[in-house]
Design a protein around this motif. Structure first.
Motif, PDB file in Angstrom:
ATOM      1  N   PHE A  41      12.089  37.262  37.691  1.00  0.00           N
ATOM      2  CA  PHE A  41      12.512  35.979  37.130  1.00  0.00           C
ATOM      3  C   PHE A  41      13.747  36.144  36.243  1.00  0.00           C
ATOM      4  N   HIS A  42      13.816  37.252  35.518  1.00  0.00           N
ATOM      5  CA  HIS A  42      15.005  37.513  34.694  1.00  0.00           C
ATOM      6  C   HIS A  42      16.231  37.725  35.583  1.00  0.00           C
ATOM      7  N   ALA A  43      16.061  38.448  36.679  1.00  0.00           N
ATOM      8  CA  ALA A  43      17.188  38.703  37.587  1.00  0.00           C
ATOM      9  C   ALA A  43      17.662  37.408  38.236  1.00  0.00           C
ATOM     10  N   VAL A  44      16.741  36.563  38.663  1.00  0.00           N
ATOM     11  CA  VAL A  44      17.117  35.269  39.264  1.00  0.00           C
ATOM     12  C   VAL A  44      17.823  34.403  38.229  1.00  0.00           C
ATOM     13  N   ALA A  45      17.312  34.396  37.004  1.00  0.00           N
ATOM     14  CA  ALA A  45      17.936  33.607  35.944  1.00  0.00           C
ATOM     15  C   ALA A  45      19.357  34.085  35.674  1.00  0.00           C
ATOM     16  N   PRO A  62      23.014  28.284  30.660  1.00  0.00           N
ATOM     17  CA  PRO A  62      21.716  28.302  29.984  1.00  0.00           C
ATOM     18  C   PRO A  62      21.353  29.712  29.525  1.00  0.00           C
ATOM     19  N   ASP A  63      20.477  29.748  28.538  1.00  0.00           N
ATOM     20  CA  ASP A  63      19.986  31.021  28.027  1.00  0.00           C
ATOM     21  C   ASP A  63      19.149  31.681  29.130  1.00  0.00           C
ATOM     22  N   ALA A  64      19.458  32.922  29.448  1.00  0.00           N
ATOM     23  CA  ALA A  64      18.802  33.611  30.561  1.00  0.00           C
ATOM     24  C   ALA A  64      17.308  33.785  30.331  1.00  0.00           C
ATOM     25  N   ARG A  65      16.902  34.087  29.098  1.00  0.00           N
ATOM     26  CA  ARG A  65      15.469  34.280  28.827  1.00  0.00           C
ATOM     27  C   ARG A  65      14.701  32.958  28.974  1.00  0.00           C
ATOM     28  N   ALA A  66      15.292  31.898  28.484  1.00  0.00           N
ATOM     29  CA  ALA A  66      14.641  30.591  28.591  1.00  0.00           C
ATOM     30  C   ALA A  66      14.553  30.182  30.056  1.00  0.00           C
ATOM     31  N   LEU A  67      15.599  30.421  30.802  1.00  0.00           N
ATOM     32  CA  LEU A  67      15.605  30.088  32.226  1.00  0.00           C
ATOM     33  C   LEU A  67      14.571  30.925  32.982  1.00  0.00           C
ATOM     34  N   ALA A  68      14.419  32.183  32.615  1.00  0.00           N
ATOM     35  CA  ALA A  68      13.424  33.050  33.254  1.00  0.00           C
ATOM     36  C   ALA A  68      12.017  32.538  32.983  1.00  0.00           C
ATOM     37  N   ARG A  69      11.761  32.108  31.734  1.00  0.00           N
ATOM     38  CA  ARG A  69      10.431  31.550  31.409  1.00  0.00           C
ATOM     39  C   ARG A  69      10.167  30.280  32.213  1.00  0.00           C
ATOM     40  N   GLU A  70      11.193  29.446  32.323  1.00  0.00           N
ATOM     41  CA  GLU A  70      11.047  28.196  33.079  1.00  0.00           C
ATOM     42  C   GLU A  70      10.773  28.486  34.557  1.00  0.00           C
ATOM     43  N   LEU A  71      11.505  29.454  35.134  1.00  0.00           N
ATOM     44  CA  LEU A  71      11.295  29.813  36.543  1.00  0.00           C
ATOM     45  C   LEU A  71       9.886  30.349  36.758  1.00  0.00           C
TER      46      LEU A  71
END
Length: 179
Positions: A145-149, A163-172
């Protein structure tokens, strides 16, 4: 009256002593040649300090291994037709010496193959690194998820809000796993 031909009886131990000695010396000489050739190939393959080079020594090592295996077969065959226990023991000692050399040459061949495989892997990794971006992601079990973000973040149009990568990873993760 007729002359009786002298009786020519073969010695009970198989080969005559001179023949047995020549065979033993010939085998010993061949083992010595194999050892010298192994040292030469090793020296050549190590030139340049980069470890064993399969391109410079791989084929020669394979030939040495084949020669040693054939010689080991010859020793076993000679042992089976030799009647003298002393000669069988002497051939056994040569066989042991040859088995040690054979094991060493086989380990060199394996090391060369491993080195060659490692070089191909490093080349592939370098080629991949030139074609792709490598990013560090947290080691928290969500690396996909972090890599996709990070990929989505990199694709954001220039000047657009990234967007913030960590927040985007959590959302994904929430969308994919918790849905």
């Amino acid at each position: 009256a007729g002359c009786a031909a002298p009786s020519l009886a073969l010695p009970p131990q198989g080969f005559s002593s001179p023949l047995a000695r020549r065979v033993h010396d010939s085998i010993q000489s061949e083992i010595d040649r194999l050892q010298r050739r192994t040292e030469e190939v090793l020296a050549v393959s190590l030139e340049g300090g980069g470890g064993l080079d399969a391109a410079r020594g791989g084929e020669a090592i394979s030939k040495l291994l084949q020669r040693s295996m054939l010689l080991a077969h010859d020793i076993r065959m000679l042992q089976s037709v030799t009647g003298s226990h002393a000669r069988v023991r002497a051939l056994g000692e040569l066989g042991s010496l040859l088995a040690n050399l054979e094991g060493y040459v086989a380990s060199l061949r394996a090391e060369m193959r491993l080195s060659e495989s490692g070089a191909r892997e490093a080349e592939y990794e370098a080629r991949l690194a030139r074609q792709r971006s490598i990013v560090d992601v947290p080691d928290d079990g969500n690396c996909l998820f972090h890599a996709v973000a990070e990929g989505l973040r990199a694709r954001a149009a220039a000047g657009a809000h990234k967007p913030d990568a960590r927040a985007l990873a959590r959302e994904l993760r929430t969308r994919c796993v918790d849905a």
